[in-house]
Each structure stands twice: as C-alpha cells, then as structure tokens.
Design a protein around this motif. Structure first.
Motif, PDB file in Angstrom:
ATOM      1  N   UNK A 171      -8.480  -4.727  11.319  1.00  0.00           N
ATOM      2  CA  UNK A 171      -8.677  -4.859   9.879  1.00  0.00           C
ATOM      3  C   UNK A 171      -8.640  -3.488   9.225  1.00  0.00           C
ATOM      4  N   UNK A 172      -7.590  -3.256   8.431  1.00  0.00           N
ATOM      5  CA  UNK A 172      -7.468  -2.039   7.639  1.00  0.00           C
ATOM      6  C   UNK A 172      -7.929  -2.333   6.221  1.00  0.00           C
ATOM      7  N   UNK A 173      -8.426  -1.321   5.502  1.00  0.00           N
ATOM      8  CA  UNK A 173      -8.764  -1.547   4.093  1.00  0.00           C
ATOM      9  C   UNK A 173      -7.557  -2.077   3.341  1.00  0.00           C
ATOM     10  N   UNK A 174      -7.743  -3.139   2.578  1.00  0.00           N
ATOM     11  CA  UNK A 174      -6.645  -3.677   1.769  1.00  0.00           C
ATOM     12  C   UNK A 174      -7.219  -4.622   0.736  1.00  0.00           C
ATOM     13  N   UNK A 175      -6.416  -4.892  -0.281  1.00  0.00           N
ATOM     14  CA  UNK A 175      -6.844  -5.822  -1.316  1.00  0.00           C
ATOM     15  C   UNK A 175      -5.648  -6.597  -1.846  1.00  0.00           C
ATOM     16  N   UNK A 176      -4.828  -5.974  -2.718  1.00  0.00           N
ATOM     17  CA  UNK A 176      -3.806  -6.737  -3.452  1.00  0.00           C
ATOM     18  C   UNK A 176      -2.619  -7.135  -2.588  1.00  0.00           C
ATOM     19  N   UNK A 177      -2.278  -6.327  -1.603  1.00  0.00           N
ATOM     20  CA  UNK A 177      -1.162  -6.571  -0.688  1.00  0.00           C
ATOM     21  C   UNK A 177       0.210  -6.492  -1.359  1.00  0.00           C
ATOM     22  N   UNK A 178       0.293  -5.921  -2.552  1.00  0.00           N
ATOM     23  CA  UNK A 178       1.609  -5.777  -3.187  1.00  0.00           C
ATOM     24  C   UNK A 178       1.810  -4.408  -3.828  1.00  0.00           C
ATOM     25  N   UNK A 179       1.105  -3.405  -3.334  1.00  0.00           N
ATOM     26  CA  UNK A 179       1.350  -2.039  -3.778  1.00  0.00           C
ATOM     27  C   UNK A 179       0.779  -1.669  -5.115  1.00  0.00           C
ATOM     28  N   UNK A 187       9.732   2.908   5.773  1.00  0.00           N
ATOM     29  CA  UNK A 187      10.485   2.491   4.597  1.00  0.00           C
ATOM     30  C   UNK A 187       9.478   1.906   3.612  1.00  0.00           C
ATOM     31  N   UNK A 188       9.325   2.558   2.469  1.00  0.00           N
ATOM     32  CA  UNK A 188       8.298   2.164   1.503  1.00  0.00           C
ATOM     33  C   UNK A 188       8.933   1.355   0.383  1.00  0.00           C
ATOM     34  N   UNK A 189       8.532   0.095   0.260  1.00  0.00           N
ATOM     35  CA  UNK A 189       9.092  -0.754  -0.787  1.00  0.00           C
ATOM     36  C   UNK A 189       8.446  -0.434  -2.129  1.00  0.00           C
ATOM     37  N   UNK A 190       8.966  -0.949  -3.254  1.00  0.00           N
ATOM     38  CA  UNK A 190       8.442  -0.607  -4.584  1.00  0.00           C
ATOM     39  C   UNK A 190       6.943  -0.844  -4.700  1.00  0.00           C
TER      40      UNK A 190
END
Length: 336
Positions: free
Chosen positions: A32-40, A55-58
């Motif tokens: 489990x990594x820190x995360x919230x919105x999951x869309x950048x 490769x970093x998406x928008x």
C-alpha cells in the motif's frame, strides 16, 4: 513483458506489466503506497525514481511540477515503467490484512445535510462482513462500468453500514440521481475499502486535521474511531467552508470538544462574514502553528487545498513529508 520494481523504504520487490502503473502493480502485490485520486490530480502518490525510467501520462501541474520532475519525482498513479525500477515512497505498508471486495448494499436512509450535500446510509449484507480502516473510501460501481469514489464517514466498529456524504456536482450524472431520483431500498454495488488515508495509531504525535467541504467525511470517521479507541493524543480539527451552510455537521464537531480529551475544533469560512475565523483553512493552521515539526497532519479536500497545505506546512512550518497524510477529492467529468 514485466519489469522488476524495488521499493524503498524497506526491501520490497514486485513485478509490473507494461500496461500497469507503479501504483497498480504495488497494490496488486499487496503493498500500500500513499494514494488518493488515482488520476494525477492530487499528488498524494508522489515519489522518487532512484533508478530507471518511467512513462508519465498526463497529470495536473499542481500535483507534480516541472522542477520536481527534474529532481526525479513522479506520480506513481500515472507512471508506467520502461524497465526495471528502484523507487522511493513516503510511506509503505502491507495491504493484505484487509481485502478489497465487491459487494451490494441497500440504501436505508437519505438525509439532506445541506442544499448540496446528501447523506447516504448504506446497509451492508449481514452475511458478508466488510472490514475497513477509518478514513478509507469506496467506489460506487455504475451500470456502464464507471466509478464514483466516496469516503466512508463512519468508524469501522459500526461496520453494519456505510455512511457517505455526497456533494451535488453540476452536470454530475450520479449525483443528480442521488438528489433527484434515488429512493430508499435501492441497491448499489461498490468496491472497497480503498485508499491509504487512515489514522496512524503507532504514533504519539499531536494531530492537526484539515477538512475542506465534504472532506469532513473521512475526518468524521477517524474522529469517531478515536473516540471509540480512547485516543489520548491532542487533536485540532480545522474545517473550512465557503458559508455556514457548508459546515453541515457543525454541532456534531463542537460536541467532540467535550467528548474527546485534548480535542479542539476550529471552523473557518472563506466567503461569509461571521464572528468566527475567516479566510482559507490552511492559512488558519499557519496562523496558529509556528512549528509543526513534531506533529502529524491529516488533510482532506480539493486537490488545490491539499497541494498548498502540503507545501506550506512542510516548507514553512517544518512538517516532515512522511507526517502529511492526505485524501484529495476529485470529480468525474460530466458525460452526456
């Protein structure tokens, strides 16, 4: 083709396919990594690439600046590995103690908390025990495969139901249904629990909580859990809204001051004159705390609020990066 990802801190290793983000692969491996919105949009999953390329998406510029990218930082929810990686995250824990499940739930109560905020109380199936940590969220699964994320506003000791606080969004298909046509006894399907926003109970640090609007929901769950568990750490809650109507459970929050030792509640309004604190909610924290080096901060609200709070608390008040826990609320774009 798969790639080997080594995760720091600790000695964690997992595999990621070409079409998986670092976050997706870590979660699939039970990490489990820190995360919230999951869309950048929120920056909660920000970490550093120590070796290798992605490769970093928008994504939102506010979540990851060009300067941060040049220093090797990335957003794990948007980064797909181009080869083997060594990456560094702020916090790493195992997620396999509470399984993520898909379950049905029945709407047993609808309550208008404000003109634009609805409480949905979901009854869980008695034969399917559902575990979660206070502060986590669920995804409501829509018939066309889309998802809508909502924080759980109750504590896990009362796990026969889930309380959600839903804000109406202009053009929002699901929220329009909630406010206009949803009825009690309707069946919804959901997946959860999700997210890494919960109280770190192995710490003794004083706590500052910052909520913006319906970001109050997971904070409510955490505080109710703290009451149940007999938490002894000092807690200061700042709840920001535009108007008094936005403090839709103000009386409840004021009652916590008598129920939880060391608890202080500070409501803050930005757009309506009143005799309380005014301005931006993160600024109220800066005004009250000259030093946050020994504190933990739990913040929930819009991505812009989360971003400015993280930057100002860490840079100006000495808060440790790994002592800032956040859940950023993003909204699905309206669809025709």
């Amino acid at each position: 083709m798969t790639h080997r990802i080594s995760l720091r801190p600790g000695d964690h290793h997992f595999e990621a396919a070409d079409d998986q983000t670092v976050l997706e692969a870590a979660l699939a491996a039970g990490l489990l990594l820190p995360h919230s919105c999951r869309d950048g949009a929120c920056g909660a999953c920000k970490g550093k690439v120590l070796e290798g390329e992605v490769d970093l998406k928008p994504h939102s510029v506010g979540a990851l600046t060009d300067a941060e990218r040049s220093e090797g930082y990335t957003l794990f929810c948007c980064a797909r590995p181009l080869g083997d990686l060594v990456v560094q995250a702020r916090n790493v824990s195992r997620a396999d103690d509470i399984p993520v499940r898909k379950l049905p739930a029945r709407v047993q109560r609808l309550q208008r908390l404000a003109d634009d905020v609805m409480l949905i109380d979901l009854k869980l199936p008695a034969s399917e025990p559902f575990q979660f940590r206070a502060g986590q969220y669920i995804d409501i699964l829509l018939a066309d495969g889309q998802r809508r994320s909502f924080s759980i506003a109750n504590a896990p000791h009362d796990a026969s139901h889930l309380e959600l606080h839903v804000r109406r969004i202009d053009g929002g298909r699901f929220t329009a249904h909630v406010f206009e046509t949803m009825k009690e006894k309707e069946i919804l399907r959901f997946e959860g629990p999700l997210g890494s926003f919960w109280l770190r109970e192995d710490s003794a640090r004083p706590i500052v909580m910052v909520a913006g609007g319906t970001g109050f929901a997971p904070i409510k769950g955490i505080i109710e859990h703290a009451l149940h568990a007999g938490l002894q750490r000092p807690v200061t809650l700042y709840w920001g809204a535009r108007t008094r109507a936005g403090l839709y459970m103000d009386e409840l929050a004021r009652g916590w001051e008598a129920a939880l030792p060391g608890f202080r509640y500070v409501p803050v309004l930005s757009d309506e004159p009143w005799d309380g604190r005014q301005g931006l909610v993160h600024q109220a924290v800066l005004d009250d705390f000259a030093d946050l080096a020994q504190h933990e901060v739990y913040a929930c609200g819009a991505p812009a609020m989360i971003d400015v709070a993280r930057r100002s608390f860490c840079a100006e008040r000495g808060l440790a990066e790994d002592a800032f826990f956040a859940d950023a609320f993003t909204f699905a774009q309206p669809t025709n």
